[in-house]
Write a protein that holds these residues in place. Sequence first.
Motif, short mmCIF file in Angstrom:
data_model
loop_
_atom_site.label_atom_id
_atom_site.label_comp_id
_atom_site.label_asym_id
_atom_site.label_seq_id
_atom_site.Cartn_x
_atom_site.Cartn_y
_atom_site.Cartn_z
N SER A 144 0.86 -1.19 0.00
CA SER A 144 0.00 0.00 0.00
C SER A 144 0.89 1.23 0.00
O SER A 144 2.13 1.12 0.12
CB SER A 144 -0.91 0.03 1.24
OG SER A 144 -0.13 0.31 2.40
N THR A 145 0.30 2.41 -0.11
CA THR A 145 1.06 3.64 0.06
C THR A 145 1.27 3.90 1.55
O THR A 145 0.41 3.59 2.37
CB THR A 145 0.35 4.84 -0.59
OG1 THR A 145 -1.00 4.92 -0.09
CG2 THR A 145 0.31 4.69 -2.10
N SER A 150 -5.26 2.77 3.65
CA SER A 150 -5.05 1.43 3.10
C SER A 150 -4.07 0.65 3.98
O SER A 150 -4.30 -0.52 4.29
CB SER A 150 -4.49 1.52 1.67
OG SER A 150 -5.40 2.16 0.81
N ASP A 166 4.36 5.73 -3.24
CA ASP A 166 3.32 5.96 -4.24
C ASP A 166 2.68 4.65 -4.64
O ASP A 166 3.24 3.56 -4.43
CB ASP A 166 3.90 6.67 -5.47
CG ASP A 166 5.05 5.87 -6.09
OD1 ASP A 166 4.78 4.92 -6.85
OD2 ASP A 166 6.23 6.19 -5.79
N THR A 167 1.50 4.76 -5.23
CA THR A 167 0.74 3.58 -5.63
C THR A 167 1.44 2.78 -6.73
O THR A 167 1.37 1.55 -6.76
CB THR A 167 -0.67 3.98 -6.11
OG1 THR A 167 -1.32 4.72 -5.07
CG2 THR A 167 -1.52 2.77 -6.46
N TYR A 171 2.12 -1.16 -6.71
CA TYR A 171 1.60 -1.98 -7.80
C TYR A 171 2.72 -2.86 -8.40
O TYR A 171 2.52 -4.04 -8.69
CB TYR A 171 1.00 -1.06 -8.86
CG TYR A 171 0.58 -1.73 -10.15
CD1 TYR A 171 -0.43 -2.68 -10.17
CD2 TYR A 171 1.19 -1.38 -11.36
CE1 TYR A 171 -0.83 -3.28 -11.35
CE2 TYR A 171 0.79 -1.96 -12.55
CZ TYR A 171 -0.21 -2.92 -12.55
OH TYR A 171 -0.59 -3.50 -13.72
N THR A 184 -5.87 -0.47 -2.08
CA THR A 184 -6.06 0.93 -2.46
C THR A 184 -7.55 1.18 -2.55
O THR A 184 -8.36 0.30 -2.26
CB THR A 184 -5.36 1.21 -3.81
OG1 THR A 184 -5.45 2.62 -4.11
CG2 THR A 184 -5.98 0.42 -4.94
N THR A 188 -9.06 3.34 -7.95
CA THR A 188 -7.70 3.04 -8.37
C THR A 188 -7.52 1.55 -8.62
O THR A 188 -6.83 1.15 -9.57
CB THR A 188 -6.70 3.51 -7.29
OG1 THR A 188 -6.87 4.92 -7.08
CG2 THR A 188 -5.26 3.24 -7.71
#
Length: 277
Positions: A144-145, A150, A166-167, A171, A184, A188
Amino acid sequence: MAIKQLLATLALSTLTCAMAQADQLSDVMSKKSLDCGVYADVPPFSAPDPVSRELVGMDVDLCKALARTLGVELQLKPMSVEARIAEVKMGRVDLIFANLAYTKTRADQIQFSDPYYIAKETLVVRAVNADQPKSFFKDKRISSTKGSTSEQSIRIAGANPVTFQDTGSAYMALQQNKVVGLVTNTMTAIKLVNQAGESGVQLALAKEPMALEPIGAGMRLGEPAFLHKVNEALASMEASGEIDAIWDRWIGPNTPYKMVREDKVQSLADLKFDPLP
């Protein structure tokens, strides 16, 4: 002289108390204007239009609809993500529509309207794990960020958060099998699943959300009349179909976000959920 000073002090104290107890609803109706805080640049909620440079988005339209329902003019106040709570507490805006999720910490600082939708902390996983219950992911590594709700939802679920700034980095950790999932927001999550599919990677949304987050307008504490009026207006906007129309325009099934609105305006007090810290 001492008595005069005492009387002056008492008068000032009385005036200060009266100002502190001023009714915000009366203020809004008397000035015939609503100062509504929105994001400065977070599409699709509120961002400058590429052509007109005017703020547009879902939260902007909610502000417009609320002001229209109250029968007052609207003054939009753009703000950063980090400044949302402070702007409300300091009285620089009457309220905010800024995709604001209810948490325990925020509820200690401001009051929330009845939610107009329930956001979900959504778990993105490899397609083969999509039907697994949330308990399956206990003790597993999930990205997660950093510092987000999240991340909080991962901890509450008993999994091990692996956080990034960052996402995109979170990812990539899922893509590289460094984690079994990514948490998230739903919008998104849908975007990432579609993006992965275009590159031949089969991801999916887990069937159980990691956490529920009621989204409502934020207002100063200690303003019951204003809170009641805003809730009343939201109920009216719901009944007229106005909120559904705003939803469909910005994040609905025919937009890139393809989100179906499942929850209607409902009493926050009656909502059964485990609030995030």
